[in-house]
Design a protein around this motif. Sequence first.
Motif: not given
Length: 69
Positions: A34-47
Motif C-alpha cells: 500500500d504505497t500511501d501507507l508506505a510513504w507515511q511510514c517512511l516519513k515517520r521513519g526519518a525520526a
Amino acid sequence: MFIYIAGIIGWSGREYVRAVRGKKNAAEYEIIIDTDLAWQCLKRGAAWPLQANRAVSYTHLTLPTKRIV
C-alpha cells in the motif's frame, strides 16, 4: 550516513508491518504494498533515532533480565 539511511529503511518497514498487522489480508499487504501507507511510514521513519530512544526508555525493545535465558 549509511547507518541513518539503513535505520530509516528498517524502522519504516517495521512501522509498515505493524500497521498492516491488524488488517484483514495482512499477508497480501506485505506482497502488494500500500504505497500511501508506505510513504507515511517512511516519513515517520526519518525520526527513527528519537523513536528508538523512546522505545528503549519505555522498554518496548528490551526484555527484563529475568526473561533472558
